[in-house]
Scaffold this motif. Structure first.
Motif, PDB file in Angstrom:
ATOM      1  N   ASP A 154       7.739   8.170 -36.109  1.00 20.07           N
ATOM      2  CA  ASP A 154       8.478   7.133 -36.078  1.00 20.07           C
ATOM      3  C   ASP A 154       9.504   7.343 -36.031  1.00 20.07           C
ATOM      4  O   ASP A 154      10.427   7.625 -37.019  1.00 20.07           O
ATOM      5  CB  ASP A 154       8.151   6.217 -37.396  1.00 20.07           C
ATOM      6  CG  ASP A 154       8.250   5.431 -37.386  1.00 20.07           C
ATOM      7  OD1 ASP A 154       9.141   3.893 -36.547  1.00 20.07           O
ATOM      8  OD2 ASP A 154       8.358   4.187 -38.372  1.00 20.07           O
ATOM      9  N   HIS A 156      12.317   4.731 -36.318  1.00 19.64           N
ATOM     10  CA  HIS A 156      13.096   4.429 -37.533  1.00 19.64           C
ATOM     11  C   HIS A 156      12.698   4.333 -38.643  1.00 19.64           C
ATOM     12  O   HIS A 156      13.483   4.251 -39.679  1.00 19.64           O
ATOM     13  CB  HIS A 156      11.706   2.991 -37.103  1.00 19.64           C
ATOM     14  CG  HIS A 156      12.172   2.317 -35.964  1.00 19.64           C
ATOM     15  ND1 HIS A 156      13.676   1.195 -35.750  1.00 19.64           N
ATOM     16  CD2 HIS A 156      11.648   1.827 -35.037  1.00 19.64           C
ATOM     17  CE1 HIS A 156      13.372   1.047 -34.552  1.00 19.64           C
ATOM     18  NE2 HIS A 156      12.212   1.197 -33.480  1.00 19.64           N
ATOM     19  N   ALA A 157      12.098   5.658 -38.898  1.00 24.40           N
ATOM     20  CA  ALA A 157      11.406   5.692 -40.100  1.00 24.40           C
ATOM     21  C   ALA A 157      12.215   7.605 -41.009  1.00 24.40           C
ATOM     22  O   ALA A 157      12.645   8.059 -39.690  1.00 24.40           O
ATOM     23  CB  ALA A 157      10.119   5.861 -40.718  1.00 24.40           C
ATOM     24  N   LYS A 218       8.974  11.279 -41.391  1.00 29.81           N
ATOM     25  CA  LYS A 218       9.201  10.390 -39.382  1.00 29.81           C
ATOM     26  C   LYS A 218       7.583  11.140 -38.825  1.00 29.81           C
ATOM     27  O   LYS A 218       7.293  10.573 -38.170  1.00 29.81           O
ATOM     28  CB  LYS A 218      10.003  11.142 -38.788  1.00 29.81           C
ATOM     29  CG  LYS A 218      11.263  10.886 -38.915  1.00 29.81           C
ATOM     30  CD  LYS A 218      12.390  10.964 -38.440  1.00 29.81           C
ATOM     31  CE  LYS A 218      13.672  10.374 -37.905  1.00 29.81           C
ATOM     32  NZ  LYS A 218      13.942   8.883 -37.933  1.00 29.81           N
ATOM     33  N   CYS A 220       3.676  10.576 -37.450  1.00 25.57           N
ATOM     34  CA  CYS A 220       2.707   9.563 -38.013  1.00 25.57           C
ATOM     35  C   CYS A 220       1.500  10.694 -37.234  1.00 25.57           C
ATOM     36  O   CYS A 220       1.325  11.399 -36.323  1.00 25.57           O
ATOM     37  CB  CYS A 220       3.178   9.367 -36.207  1.00 25.57           C
ATOM     38  SG  CYS A 220       4.077   7.595 -36.214  1.00 25.57           S
ATOM     39  N   MET A 310       9.906   6.073 -49.087  1.00 26.92           N
ATOM     40  CA  MET A 310       9.630   6.772 -47.412  1.00 26.92           C
ATOM     41  C   MET A 310       7.923   7.177 -48.162  1.00 26.92           C
ATOM     42  O   MET A 310       7.398   7.386 -46.475  1.00 26.92           O
ATOM     43  CB  MET A 310      11.082   7.758 -47.946  1.00 26.92           C
ATOM     44  CG  MET A 310      11.998   7.089 -47.776  1.00 26.92           C
ATOM     45  SD  MET A 310      13.186   8.438 -48.562  1.00 26.92           S
ATOM     46  CE  MET A 310      12.854   9.743 -46.488  1.00 26.92           C
ATOM     47  N   VAL A 313       5.732   4.103 -46.202  1.00 33.29           N
ATOM     48  CA  VAL A 313       6.059   4.331 -45.028  1.00 33.29           C
ATOM     49  C   VAL A 313       5.173   5.400 -44.379  1.00 33.29           C
ATOM     50  O   VAL A 313       4.962   5.018 -43.152  1.00 33.29           O
ATOM     51  CB  VAL A 313       7.909   4.474 -44.049  1.00 33.29           C
ATOM     52  CG1 VAL A 313       8.105   4.638 -42.710  1.00 33.29           C
ATOM     53  CG2 VAL A 313       9.105   3.057 -45.003  1.00 33.29           C
ATOM     54  N   ASN A 317       1.955   5.067 -41.494  1.00 29.99           N
ATOM     55  CA  ASN A 317       2.312   5.489 -39.872  1.00 29.99           C
ATOM     56  C   ASN A 317       1.264   6.444 -39.924  1.00 29.99           C
ATOM     57  O   ASN A 317       0.996   7.277 -38.834  1.00 29.99           O
ATOM     58  CB  ASN A 317       3.706   5.983 -39.803  1.00 29.99           C
ATOM     59  CG  ASN A 317       4.819   5.490 -39.343  1.00 29.99           C
ATOM     60  OD1 ASN A 317       4.780   4.318 -38.496  1.00 29.99           O
ATOM     61  ND2 ASN A 317       5.593   5.722 -40.215  1.00 29.99           N
ATOM     62  N   ASN A 411       7.376  -2.972 -37.380  1.00 28.17           N
ATOM     63  CA  ASN A 411       7.258  -1.664 -37.557  1.00 28.17           C
ATOM     64  C   ASN A 411       7.422  -1.600 -38.966  1.00 28.17           C
ATOM     65  O   ASN A 411       7.963  -2.502 -40.027  1.00 28.17           O
ATOM     66  CB  ASN A 411       9.423  -1.874 -36.953  1.00 28.17           C
ATOM     67  CG  ASN A 411       9.653  -0.491 -37.897  1.00 28.17           C
ATOM     68  OD1 ASN A 411       9.910  -0.867 -38.702  1.00 28.17           O
ATOM     69  ND2 ASN A 411       9.390   0.789 -36.689  1.00 28.17           N
ATOM     70  N   THR A 413       8.784   0.273 -41.642  1.00 26.34           N
ATOM     71  CA  THR A 413      10.208   0.164 -41.910  1.00 26.34           C
ATOM     72  C   THR A 413      10.614  -0.789 -42.196  1.00 26.34           C
ATOM     73  O   THR A 413      11.506  -1.161 -43.757  1.00 26.34           O
ATOM     74  CB  THR A 413      10.845   1.694 -41.450  1.00 26.34           C
ATOM     75  OG1 THR A 413      10.868   2.783 -41.441  1.00 26.34           O
ATOM     76  CG2 THR A 413      12.533   1.611 -41.976  1.00 26.34           C
TER      77      THR A 413
END
Length: 618
Positions: A154, A156-157, A218, A220, A310, A313, A317, A411, A413
């Motif tokens: 991800d 954006h994360a 980030k 997934c 964090m 998120v 994900n 999204n 985040t």
């Protein structure tokens, strides 16, 4: 007759197809949401044969096969969605049980007449920390050995600046733990060893978690989704428990009981944050160390909240199959942005100066000086929130003129940022409205109460405007420099002819042309040679809208840092001004302030992070 028979057959086939499509509509609607959020892959599209090249029988057969495959794919997606919902439910149940048990222990450890002390709470936290650390080590080792565990990231994360803030707060938290260990060593001869074991275990946890989040924020994850979701919720719960314990201890340290209430009879007694009164330190540095680590509590509190966000998120994900390649790399530049940072720095320096004067004079205990520094504090806050409100109004007006599109798609985040921004602001709203009611009900007598009322009203307005400005900025597409290049006007017909010659010489190039009396560089996709005769500057200047937005974001960012520093490091005008405690009684007023203020402090730091992102995307 043959034509009529064919027509009837076609109508019958259409009715059969319509009936079948209604049958699968329910399954497809259940999977649409999961496909949109990226948790299951959409069914693949297949080309259909033209009706002029196949018979009716073959067309119906191909359509039936295609729909059968789509039904199978949709059914598989529905099963995956149900499994995901069960996994989310299980991990959420774990979180709720841990948090509710922790809240009971934290509440019980505050009061002396309840047979639950800080040692029991620290034992519970040590167990949570060991379990969470073990899971993070397992996750890191497992994903490093399994090639297909994390197929997607991800974008954006976990941006670099957020992970950098996590490292900074984590470093300050480690220093705090070192000071705690050195302080509690002096009480080891007469106090429990758990007080030393807890900061040691917490320091190891901070090191492991910072490394874990820096590498895997980030991710997934595609394998072992149930275990991963439960582990991430355990991580979230542990960080929230550490946050609650730190906020409670820091609030008790900062809460000043009025002298007239010292000898009154209450059904409880707030526990002292330090060691037992009958236990004396064995070395002379205990008082200095205790004072030092209390000044580091705000960094530890923010570290726990950053890590919690964090981890959440990452939990959202788990199982996502969407790899967002269209994420734009954003760069931090202060060129052409001067007024906002300059005014913000002036406000920050002036605010820190008044804060130091406030802390020094309030601790002296002189009522005359206390009223004077309270008035200075209120005036400083009034100026700050007024300028911030005017800036946000100007920013919202610029958004009305901005041509950038709103972001499309969901999204995790961005949704979390908006939710935390609105939720955390409730703490500051609560304190402000309680103060407004108390001041108005008592008549707002005197300059001090009038300033207190003005600050509370202006803060409510500023919070509303800032929330609107930040949320609108987070939902705008990032600015693309190639969209707003400076227009270079030359001979339009020569430029158009040259561009057409270069484009038609490129194989496989398609371009939709429009006749225009004047052509600009950014309105055409031309070959580099087409513009070789008209040199362009390598870097354009900011448009006035971009520059104004960046100036506003920089100013608001620095002002929010100021409004975070003052309460985070001990400014408590709510207790120094007796009107709240007198109107609501001290017990209720202390509960309102000690519950609402931590959320207000977090709101300012979260606003700093969000404004920095809006600054980058402007």
């Amino acid at each position: 007759m043959k034509t009529r028979a064919k027509t009837e057959v076609m109508m019958l086939l259409q009715q059969v197809m319509l009936f079948c499509s209604k049958g699968i509509h329910k399954m497809t609607s259940e999977a649409e949401m999961a496909v949109e959020e990226g948790y299951i892959s959409p069914p693949p599209t297949r080309p259909t044969l033209p009706s002029t090249q196949c018979s009716i029988h073959l067309g119906v057969q191909a359509g039936s096969m295609r729909r059968g495959s789509d039904v199978f794919s949709t059914s598989r997606g529905t099963v995956s969605e149900r499994g995901r919902n069960r996994s989310w439910l299980l991990s959420s149940i774990i979180t709720f049980n841990v948090l509710i048990l922790g809240i009971a222990l934290v509440s019980g450890s505050v009061f002396n007449n309840i047979k639950i002390n800080a040692i029991n709470l620290q034992i519970f936290l040590i167990v949570l920390i060991i379990l969470t650390t073990a899971w993070m080590l397992y996750y890191t080792i497992y994903t490093s050995r399994e090639d297909h565990a994390v197929l997607y990231k991800d974008s954006h994360a976990g941006p670099v600046w957020l992970r950098g803030g996590l490292v900074l707060f984590g470093l300050c938290s480690l220093i705090m733990d070192v000071f705690k260990i050195a302080n509690y060593v002096g009480y080891l001869h007469c106090d429990s060893a758990v007080k030393i074991a807890f900061p040691v275990v917490q320091a190891v946890f901070i090191l492991v978690q910072t490394y874990f989040l820096w590498l895997h924020a980030k991710d997934c994850v595609q394998l072992q989704r149930n275990i991963t979701r439960c582990g991430l919720m355990l991580t979230l719960s542990t960080n929230l428990m550490l946050w609650m314990a730190a906020v409670t201890e820091e609030s008790i340290h900062q809460t000043v009981v009025p002298p007239e209430d010292d000898n009154s009879t209450h059904s409880y007694d707030i526990r002292a944050p330090g060691g037992s009164s009958s236990c004396n330190c064995s070395h002379s540095a205990c008082a200095v160390l205790e004072k030092a680590y209390y000044y580091l509590y705000p960094f530890n509190i923010e570290y726990s909240l950053f890590a919690s966000a964090m981890a959440y998120v990452m939990w959202k994900n788990v199982g996502r199959l969407v790899d967002e390649h269209n994420h734009h790399s954003l760069h931090f530049r202060l060129k052409d942005v001067l007024v906002g940072p300059a005014v913000g720095l002036v406000m920050l320096v002036a605010g820190l100066g008044t804060f130091v004067i406030y802390k020094v004079d309030v601790e002296k205990g002189d009522p005359g000086k206390r009223d004077t520094v309270l008035m200075i504090h209120y005036v400083m806050n009034t100026v700050a929130v007024t300028l911030m409100s005017v800036s946000t109004v100007a920013g919202c007006a610029i958004y009305r003129l901005d041509q950038r599109d709103h972001v499309s798609g969901k999204n995790p985040t961005r949704s979390l940022d908006v939710g935390l921004l609105i939720g955390a602001s409730f703490g500051q709203f609560t304190i402000c409205y309680f103060t407004i009611v108390a001041v108005v009900a008592t008549g707002a007598e005197g300059h001090l109460n009038a300033l207190n009322l003005a600050v509370s009203l202006l803060t409510v307005i500023q919070l509303c405007l800032q929330n609107i400005f930040i949320i609108e900025g987070l939902h705008r597409e990032p600015f693309h420099e190639d969209m707003h290049q400076a227009s270079v006007f030359t001979n339009p017909y020569v430029l158009q002819a040259q561009a057409h010659r270069d484009i038609h010489n490129l194989p496989g190039t398609f371009m939709e042309t429009k006749t225009s009396p004047a052509l600009t560089v950014h309105s055409m996709h031309v070959a580099p040679s087409a513009l070789s005769s008209s040199p362009l500057p390598q870097r354009h200047r900011l448009t006035w809208k971009r520059r104004a937005l960046k100036e506003i974001c920089a100013f608001l960012l620095l002002c929010n840092i100021l409004l975070w520093i003052m309460p985070a490091f001990g400014a408590r005008p709510q207790f120094d001004n007796p009107i709240g405690a007198e109107f609501y009684e001290f017990t209720m007023w202390a509960a309102v302030v000690n519950i609402g203020l931590p959320f207000g402090i977090f709101y300012r730091m979260h606003s700093v992070a969000s404004l920095f992102e809006v600054f980058l995307t402007s």
